[in-house]
Design a protein around this motif. Structure first.
Motif, PDB file in Angstrom:
ATOM      1  N   LYS A  18       0.952  -1.233  -0.052  1.00 59.24           N
ATOM      2  CA  LYS A  18      -0.036  -0.088  -0.016  1.00 59.24           C
ATOM      3  C   LYS A  18       0.881   1.233   0.070  1.00 59.24           C
ATOM      4  CE  LYS A  18      -3.708   2.315   2.506  1.00 59.24           C
ATOM      5  NZ  LYS A  18      -4.492   2.367   3.808  1.00 59.24           N
ATOM      6  N   ILE A  19       2.010   1.189   1.117  1.00 65.16           N
ATOM      7  CA  ILE A  19       2.988   2.450   0.978  1.00 65.16           C
ATOM      8  C   ILE A  19       3.620   2.683  -0.519  1.00 65.16           C
ATOM      9  CG2 ILE A  19       4.909   3.159   1.939  1.00 65.16           C
ATOM     10  CD1 ILE A  19       4.113   1.959   4.502  1.00 65.16           C
ATOM     11  N   LYS A  20       3.982   1.556  -1.211  1.00 62.22           N
ATOM     12  CA  LYS A  20       4.506   1.712  -2.346  1.00 62.22           C
ATOM     13  C   LYS A  20       3.626   2.040  -3.554  1.00 62.22           C
ATOM     14  CE  LYS A  20       8.027  -2.041  -1.885  1.00 62.22           C
ATOM     15  NZ  LYS A  20       8.473  -3.292  -2.211  1.00 62.22           N
ATOM     16  N   ASN A  21       2.370   1.858  -3.344  1.00 61.21           N
ATOM     17  CA  ASN A  21       1.575   2.253  -4.192  1.00 61.21           C
ATOM     18  C   ASN A  21       1.117   3.766  -4.189  1.00 61.21           C
ATOM     19  OD1 ASN A  21       0.903  -0.179  -5.544  1.00 61.21           O
ATOM     20  ND2 ASN A  21      -0.799  -0.976  -4.262  1.00 61.21           N
ATOM     21  N   GLU A  22       1.175   4.136  -2.891  1.00 57.30           N
ATOM     22  CA  GLU A  22       1.150   5.609  -2.724  1.00 57.30           C
ATOM     23  C   GLU A  22       1.984   6.319  -2.998  1.00 57.30           C
ATOM     24  OE1 GLU A  22       0.445   5.655   1.859  1.00 57.30           O
ATOM     25  OE2 GLU A  22      -1.819   5.291   1.771  1.00 57.30           O
ATOM     26  N   ILE A  23       3.090   5.963  -2.719  1.00 61.25           N
ATOM     27  CA  ILE A  23       4.648   6.488  -3.304  1.00 61.25           C
ATOM     28  C   ILE A  23       4.593   6.735  -4.802  1.00 61.25           C
ATOM     29  CG2 ILE A  23       6.987   6.279  -3.707  1.00 61.25           C
ATOM     30  CD1 ILE A  23       7.097   5.157  -0.859  1.00 61.25           C
ATOM     31  N   SER A  24       4.034   5.702  -5.515  1.00 60.43           N
ATOM     32  CA  SER A  24       3.800   5.801  -6.839  1.00 60.43           C
ATOM     33  C   SER A  24       2.937   6.650  -7.370  1.00 60.43           C
ATOM     34  CB  SER A  24       3.485   4.206  -7.438  1.00 60.43           C
ATOM     35  OG  SER A  24       3.364   4.404  -8.957  1.00 60.43           O
TER      36      SER A  24
ATOM     37  N   ARG B  82       6.153  20.072  -3.946  1.00 61.77           N
ATOM     38  CA  ARG B  82       6.666  20.394  -2.675  1.00 61.77           C
ATOM     39  C   ARG B  82       5.920  19.496  -1.675  1.00 61.77           C
ATOM     40  NH1 ARG B  82       7.366  25.739  -3.966  1.00 61.77           N
ATOM     41  NH2 ARG B  82       5.634  26.247  -2.609  1.00 61.77           N
ATOM     42  N   GLU B  83       4.804  19.510  -1.581  1.00 63.24           N
ATOM     43  CA  GLU B  83       4.031  18.765  -0.458  1.00 63.24           C
ATOM     44  C   GLU B  83       4.046  17.340  -0.886  1.00 63.24           C
ATOM     45  OE1 GLU B  83      -0.066  20.496  -1.152  1.00 63.24           O
ATOM     46  OE2 GLU B  83       0.367  22.061   0.263  1.00 63.24           O
ATOM     47  N   ALA B  84       3.975  17.031  -2.114  1.00 63.04           N
ATOM     48  CA  ALA B  84       4.016  15.488  -2.725  1.00 63.04           C
ATOM     49  C   ALA B  84       5.432  15.036  -2.457  1.00 63.04           C
ATOM     50  CB  ALA B  84       3.795  15.261  -4.314  1.00 63.04           C
ATOM     51  N   ASN B  85       6.445  15.761  -2.583  1.00 60.58           N
ATOM     52  CA  ASN B  85       7.893  15.309  -1.997  1.00 60.58           C
ATOM     53  C   ASN B  85       8.013  15.184  -0.519  1.00 60.58           C
ATOM     54  OD1 ASN B  85       9.132  15.190  -4.635  1.00 60.58           O
ATOM     55  ND2 ASN B  85       9.520  17.455  -4.756  1.00 60.58           N
ATOM     56  N   THR B  86       7.181  15.911   0.035  1.00 63.10           N
ATOM     57  CA  THR B  86       7.154  15.585   1.660  1.00 63.10           C
ATOM     58  C   THR B  86       6.770  14.406   1.885  1.00 63.10           C
ATOM     59  OG1 THR B  86       7.190  18.110   1.993  1.00 63.10           O
ATOM     60  CG2 THR B  86       6.530  16.745   3.828  1.00 63.10           C
ATOM     61  N   ARG B  87       5.447  14.174   1.475  1.00 58.99           N
ATOM     62  CA  ARG B  87       4.744  12.811   1.418  1.00 58.99           C
ATOM     63  C   ARG B  87       5.625  11.633   1.242  1.00 58.99           C
ATOM     64  NH1 ARG B  87       1.704  11.830   4.959  1.00 58.99           N
ATOM     65  NH2 ARG B  87       0.023  10.955   3.585  1.00 58.99           N
TER      66      ARG B  87
ATOM     67  N   GLN C 183       8.560  11.450   1.012  1.00 64.54           N
ATOM     68  CA  GLN C 183       9.741  11.310   2.212  1.00 64.54           C
ATOM     69  C   GLN C 183       9.223  10.512   3.428  1.00 64.54           C
ATOM     70  OE1 GLN C 183      13.047  12.009   1.606  1.00 64.54           O
ATOM     71  NE2 GLN C 183      13.206  10.735   3.572  1.00 64.54           N
ATOM     72  N   GLU C 184       8.035  10.844   3.856  1.00 58.64           N
ATOM     73  CA  GLU C 184       7.274  10.347   4.766  1.00 58.64           C
ATOM     74  C   GLU C 184       7.002   8.869   4.564  1.00 58.64           C
ATOM     75  OE1 GLU C 184       4.035  12.700   5.591  1.00 58.64           O
ATOM     76  OE2 GLU C 184       5.258  14.531   6.757  1.00 58.64           O
ATOM     77  N   LYS C 185       6.341   8.535   3.303  1.00 64.30           N
ATOM     78  CA  LYS C 185       6.107   7.278   3.065  1.00 64.30           C
ATOM     79  C   LYS C 185       7.357   6.340   2.935  1.00 64.30           C
ATOM     80  CE  LYS C 185       1.814   7.674   3.011  1.00 64.30           C
ATOM     81  NZ  LYS C 185       0.792   6.888   4.104  1.00 64.30           N
ATOM     82  N   GLN C 186       8.480   6.958   2.400  1.00 60.02           N
ATOM     83  CA  GLN C 186       9.784   6.238   2.377  1.00 60.02           C
ATOM     84  C   GLN C 186      10.296   5.895   3.686  1.00 60.02           C
ATOM     85  OE1 GLN C 186      12.026   8.834  -0.099  1.00 60.02           O
ATOM     86  NE2 GLN C 186      11.536   7.678  -2.170  1.00 60.02           N
ATOM     87  N   ASN C 187      10.053   6.715   4.717  1.00 60.34           N
ATOM     88  CA  ASN C 187      10.427   6.494   5.973  1.00 60.34           C
ATOM     89  C   ASN C 187       9.645   5.199   6.536  1.00 60.34           C
ATOM     90  OD1 ASN C 187      12.681   8.508   5.932  1.00 60.34           O
ATOM     91  ND2 ASN C 187      11.297   9.971   6.819  1.00 60.34           N
ATOM     92  N   GLU C 188       8.338   5.448   6.469  1.00 57.24           N
ATOM     93  CA  GLU C 188       7.451   4.473   6.981  1.00 57.24           C
ATOM     94  C   GLU C 188       7.722   3.091   6.218  1.00 57.24           C
ATOM     95  OE1 GLU C 188       2.740   3.625   7.036  1.00 57.24           O
ATOM     96  OE2 GLU C 188       3.504   5.657   6.557  1.00 57.24           O
ATOM     97  N   LEU C 189       8.131   3.340   4.999  1.00 55.93           N
ATOM     98  CA  LEU C 189       8.435   1.936   4.260  1.00 55.93           C
ATOM     99  C   LEU C 189       9.576   1.169   4.861  1.00 55.93           C
ATOM    100  CD1 LEU C 189       7.909  -0.052   1.632  1.00 55.93           C
ATOM    101  CD2 LEU C 189       9.235   1.613   0.381  1.00 55.93           C
TER     102      LEU C 189
END
Length: 282
Positions: free
Chosen positions: A58-64, A122-127, A129-135
């Motif tokens: 799910k996280i990977k899909n969100e990052i995509s 910028r907001e998407a890049n922040t999100r 980064q957050e998702k990558q940390n969560e991943l």
């Protein structure tokens, strides 16, 4: 030789077969008890890993999705910048103030659109980064859980290897014994065993009490149990009761005899005391 019909068995044979079945099932329960909580722990770890795997996907899909949104906004920025350049070039050819104001407003609108797209990026890049940390965190957890699962599975496999052969023999014995018991009686036994806390559906009499709930059994009922004329259940816990001798259990009667001897000795001492007291009074 033709197999004997379960309904043709005597009550004594039925009770003896039921007790043998109970013994085999109890032995299987003991083998399962050796595994302890390991099967449940393995199942819990497998479920947790499955949940973590789903979360990671799910996280990977969100990052995509965020990356696609960034690409889209970059495309919109490119279009807006091209429009701004075109409108600026048209400013040199305006013929009146009305055309100039219109072009100026378009330039301003496209400029604001570019700023808005940059903000979204910028907001998407922040999100992202957050998702990558969560991943990363979830991947570390799943790696740890997979290690724990491997250890638990190895422990369980070792125990299973030790008990599998014997357990299979016991299961075959259970299957054979069940085929010798009439279905109605077998169904009743299984129901009693399922409801019993210790899994005992058949118990023998111990010290004039039920071997399951340890409530006292009246003498007449004990006599009925010894006669093997009918299947008798405990009036308190509902377990099927059998005579210890039929179960192949030897009861040590020494304790009972000692009690009787002690009582006789006490009575004798009391009688002697009375005689002594009478002599003293004379």
């Amino acid at each position: 030789m033709a197999k004997k019909d379960p309904t043709d068995l005597s009550v004594e044979e039925k009770l003896k077969t039921l007790y043998q079945l109970q013994s085999a099932l109890s032995a299987i329960d003991e083998k399962k008890a050796l595994r302890g909580e390991l099967p449940l722990e393995v199942q819990d770890l497998e479920d947790e890993i499955e949940g973590l795997t789903t979360r990671i996907e799910k996280i990977k899909n969100e990052i995509s999705e965020f990356q696609k949104a960034i690409s889209q906004k970059k495309g919109e920025i490119a279009d807006a910048e091209a429009s701004v350049a075109r409108y600026k070039s048209q400013l040199d050819d305006v013929k009146n103030n009305r055309e100039y104001d219109t072009l100026s407003k378009e330039i301003e609108f496209q400029t604001l659109e570019i700023e808005l797209c940059n903000k979204k990026i910028r907001e998407a890049n922040t999100r992202i980064q957050e998702k990558q940390n969560e991943l990363v965190l979830n991947e570390e957890v799943i790696k740890e859980r997979e290690g724990d699962l491997e250890v638990k599975k190895n422990e369980l496999d070792e125990i299973m290897q030790e008990t599998r052969a014997e357990e299979e023999k016991l299961k075959e014995k259970v299957k054979d014994l069940e085929s010798k018991i009439e279905s109605r009686l077998l169904t009743s036994f299984k129901r009693i065993r399922k409801n019993a806390r210790n899994g005992l559906g058949v118990v023998y009499v111990q010290r004039d009490a039920c071997g399951g709930c340890f409530n006292k059994i009246p003498p007449q009922r004990q006599l009925d149990i010894k006669m093997h004329k009918k299947v008798i259940v405990c009036e308190y816990c509902g377990r099927i009761m059998i005579d210890p001798e039929l179960a192949g259990v030897k009861i040590d009667k020494a304790t009972g005899e000692e009690k009787k001897t002690r009582k006789r000795a006490i009575r004798k001492s009391a009688s002697s005391k009375k005689t002594t007291d009478a002599n003293d009074m004379e």
